[in-house]
Design a protein around this motif. Structure first.
Motif, PDB file in Angstrom:
ATOM      1  N   GLU A 166       0.384 -11.987  -6.500  1.00  0.00           N
ATOM      2  CA  GLU A 166       0.690 -12.100  -5.079  1.00  0.00           C
ATOM      3  C   GLU A 166       2.191 -12.315  -4.870  1.00  0.00           C
ATOM      4  O   GLU A 166       2.818 -13.115  -5.554  1.00  0.00           O
ATOM      5  CB  GLU A 166      -0.092 -13.266  -4.469  1.00  0.00           C
ATOM      6  N   SER A 191     -13.147   2.567   1.510  1.00  0.00           N
ATOM      7  CA  SER A 191     -13.613   2.333   0.141  1.00  0.00           C
ATOM      8  C   SER A 191     -15.106   2.048   0.078  1.00  0.00           C
ATOM      9  O   SER A 191     -15.662   1.843  -1.010  1.00  0.00           O
ATOM     10  CB  SER A 191     -12.853   1.165  -0.482  1.00  0.00           C
ATOM     11  N   ASP A 193      -6.466  -5.057   0.280  1.00  0.00           N
ATOM     12  CA  ASP A 193      -7.224  -3.895   0.729  1.00  0.00           C
ATOM     13  C   ASP A 193      -6.296  -2.701   0.913  1.00  0.00           C
ATOM     14  O   ASP A 193      -5.242  -2.808   1.545  1.00  0.00           O
ATOM     15  CB  ASP A 193      -7.940  -4.205   2.052  1.00  0.00           C
ATOM     16  N   THR A 227       0.822  -1.216   0.000  1.00  0.00           N
ATOM     17  CA  THR A 227       0.000   0.000   0.000  1.00  0.00           C
ATOM     18  C   THR A 227       0.854   1.263   0.000  1.00  0.00           C
ATOM     19  O   THR A 227       0.377   2.340   0.375  1.00  0.00           O
ATOM     20  CB  THR A 227      -0.951   0.000   1.210  1.00  0.00           C
ATOM     21  N   SER A 252       1.608  -7.231  -2.879  1.00  0.00           N
ATOM     22  CA  SER A 252       1.769  -7.225  -4.334  1.00  0.00           C
ATOM     23  C   SER A 252       2.610  -6.018  -4.707  1.00  0.00           C
ATOM     24  O   SER A 252       2.824  -5.122  -3.886  1.00  0.00           O
ATOM     25  CB  SER A 252       0.406  -7.185  -5.051  1.00  0.00           C
ATOM     26  N   LYS A 280     -16.398  -0.619   1.657  1.00  0.00           N
ATOM     27  CA  LYS A 280     -16.543  -2.050   1.886  1.00  0.00           C
ATOM     28  C   LYS A 280     -16.992  -2.308   3.320  1.00  0.00           C
ATOM     29  O   LYS A 280     -16.441  -1.756   4.270  1.00  0.00           O
ATOM     30  CB  LYS A 280     -15.203  -2.738   1.614  1.00  0.00           C
ATOM     31  N   GLU A 311      -6.043  -9.634  -4.455  1.00  0.00           N
ATOM     32  CA  GLU A 311      -6.584  -8.349  -4.016  1.00  0.00           C
ATOM     33  C   GLU A 311      -6.034  -7.996  -2.642  1.00  0.00           C
ATOM     34  O   GLU A 311      -6.014  -8.831  -1.732  1.00  0.00           O
ATOM     35  CB  GLU A 311      -8.107  -8.393  -3.988  1.00  0.00           C
ATOM     36  N   ASP A 318      -4.705 -11.835  -9.875  1.00  0.00           N
ATOM     37  CA  ASP A 318      -6.016 -11.618  -9.275  1.00  0.00           C
ATOM     38  C   ASP A 318      -5.967 -11.493  -7.760  1.00  0.00           C
ATOM     39  O   ASP A 318      -6.988 -11.565  -7.080  1.00  0.00           O
ATOM     40  CB  ASP A 318      -6.975 -12.742  -9.674  1.00  0.00           C
ATOM     41  N   THR A 364      -6.218  -0.350  -5.186  1.00  0.00           N
ATOM     42  CA  THR A 364      -7.432  -0.370  -6.010  1.00  0.00           C
ATOM     43  C   THR A 364      -7.534  -1.587  -6.911  1.00  0.00           C
ATOM     44  O   THR A 364      -8.584  -2.218  -7.013  1.00  0.00           O
ATOM     45  CB  THR A 364      -7.502   0.908  -6.864  1.00  0.00           C
ATOM     46  N   PHE A 365      -6.430  -1.926  -7.582  1.00  0.00           N
ATOM     47  CA  PHE A 365      -6.489  -2.961  -8.609  1.00  0.00           C
ATOM     48  C   PHE A 365      -5.791  -4.236  -8.153  1.00  0.00           C
ATOM     49  O   PHE A 365      -4.792  -4.181  -7.432  1.00  0.00           O
ATOM     50  CB  PHE A 365      -5.850  -2.450  -9.906  1.00  0.00           C
ATOM     51  N   PRO A 366      -6.260  -5.407  -8.600  1.00  0.00           N
ATOM     52  CA  PRO A 366      -5.584  -6.667  -8.264  1.00  0.00           C
ATOM     53  C   PRO A 366      -4.248  -6.785  -8.980  1.00  0.00           C
ATOM     54  O   PRO A 366      -3.997  -6.110  -9.981  1.00  0.00           O
ATOM     55  CB  PRO A 366      -6.582  -7.732  -8.732  1.00  0.00           C
TER      56      PRO A 366
END
Length: 405
Positions: A173, A301, A165, A18, A389, A303, A163, A161, A168-170
């Protein structure tokens, strides 16, 4: 008026976890900046756009938050059984200061990718397809970190893919292992206690704009050296629920002043500084965080986070502001403290022995694992792990005036 031309320095702008920052190969820096010192600090300050009294870093690569005012210098490792040496510089936004006192766990996820793509890892260690295991020497704190970087057709795989938190985008890993994140030569709990009382000259009621009934100036705290020196307090003890988002904290100047006072006194208690006045020159460490049992809340966001899906809630401050998600190194501290019965983190998570926890933060949730053991009263943790990521955002050259350093 200066008419000295700008110079070009090869650089890569990367997101890791992040956070995002400007990455350099050590040998690409000007000669004066290839060694620690004022020239290097001045160069990085100008790259990022600090100090900026407007707090925007408009004239640099920084994003005016602690998560985006970061720099990384990498080189082939000088340590045995390691691939790359990783040096992290946290650049202050409004002050002429680069803090070298700790690591950035989030950007660690991008270190392996950069190292592979820039020839810092021996080709014999990089599979054509599969997972490249990159052995990182974290030079700020003298620790080993292992990054598991996915490879496809001989190239770092960045898309996927997974994700996270707060992102924004996947993306693909990247598993990151922090080996022995607590210093073997120093106490994981520097006071010898899993919970201490911090005596403060003022209570939060004297600082905050909120109506706070408690006037306590003695605060329970768990202070730990693991991942990054961190001070944990109970949200309820300082007038919070524990599910607050950024604006509620960062728009309250009195609360921020209280947290800084708390951080400074904790730093003295941990032996990191001799006097609270020294905290201003050590903004990156220690971190300050508050914990609470799970509750339902809505992330930044939008969620919905259910109390049933998390073990506890944690909110942490970085460089004087509440972080929008969670610092990677602080997550290591959370996982480690959760594994030790009796810490405030462990108690907020239910008080049971744990090898992993899922905690709620302002942007969502994160799982971190750690295994701690005790030997004659001394605590140690072998490894803490989490998935992040990373992705290259831009590569080429960064330009700064030739007289900047």
């Amino acid at each position: 008026m200066s008419t000295i031309a700008q110079i070009k320095i090869p650089a890569t702008y990367m997101r890791g976890g992040t956070s995002k920052g400007v990455f350099f190969n050590l040998t690409d820096l000007p000669q004066e900046a290839q060694v620690a010192g004022q020239a290097r600090d001045n160069l990085l300050l100008r790259v990022i756009g600090s100090p900026d009294p407007y707090g925007k870093q408009t004239d640099g690569m920084g994003g005016a938050t602690s998560s985006t005012s970061k720099t990384v210098i990498l080189s082939k490792s000088e340590q045995a059984d390691h691939d790359v040496d990783y040096l992290f510089g946290q650049v202050a936004i409004d002050k002429p200061f680069v803090d070298w006192s700790g690591n950035c766990g989030n950007l660690t996820a991008a270190v392996g990718s950069f190292a592979i793509s820039n020839g810092l890892v021996d080709k014999s260690r990089i599979p054509q397809n599969g997972i490249a295991v990159v052995r990182i020497w974290q030079a700020n704190i003298s620790k080993t970190i292992i990054a598991h970087v996915p490879m496809v057709n001989g190239e770092v795989q960045e898309t996927g893919d997974f994700e996270l938190d707060g992102v924004t985008f996947p993306a693909a890993e990247v598993l990151v292992d922090f080996l022995a994140p607590a210093d073997a030569d120093a106490a994981m709990f520097p006071t010898g206690n899993v919970v201490d009382e911090l005596v403060l000259p003022q209570s939060i009621a004297e600082f905050s704009a909120k109506e706070i009934s408690s006037a306590n100036s003695s605060i329970k705290a768990t202070m730990i050296n693991a991942g990054i020196p961190t001070i944990f307090v109970n949200a309820a003890d300082i007038g919070y629920v524990g599910n607050e988002l950024q604006d509620e904290i960062n728009n309250d100047e009195g609360a921020l002043a209280f947290f800084e006072m708390l951080r400074a006194h904790g730093a003295v208690k941990m032996g990191l500084i001799d006097h609270i006045d020294e905290a201003q020159a050590r903004q990156h460490t220690p971190k300050i965080a508050f914990v609470s049992p799970p509750s339902d809340y809505t992330s930044s966001s939008g969620k919905a986070i259910s109390a049933a899906d998390i073990d506890l809630q944690v909110r942490a401050l970085s460089m004087g502001k509440l972080h929008h998600a969670m610092m990677g190194t602080a997550a290591v501290a959370i996982g480690t403290a959760a594994a030790v019965e009796g810490t405030l983190v462990n108690l907020a998570a239910g008080g049971k022995p744990r090898t992993s926890v899922v905690f709620g933060h302002p942007s969502g949730t994160l799982k971190v694992g750690a295994q701690a053991s005790e030997d004659n009263g001394n605590w140690q943790v072998d490894k803490a792990s989490m998935s992040r990521s990373a992705r290259v955002l831009m590569e080429g050259w960064v330009r700064i005036p030739g007289d900047s350093f």
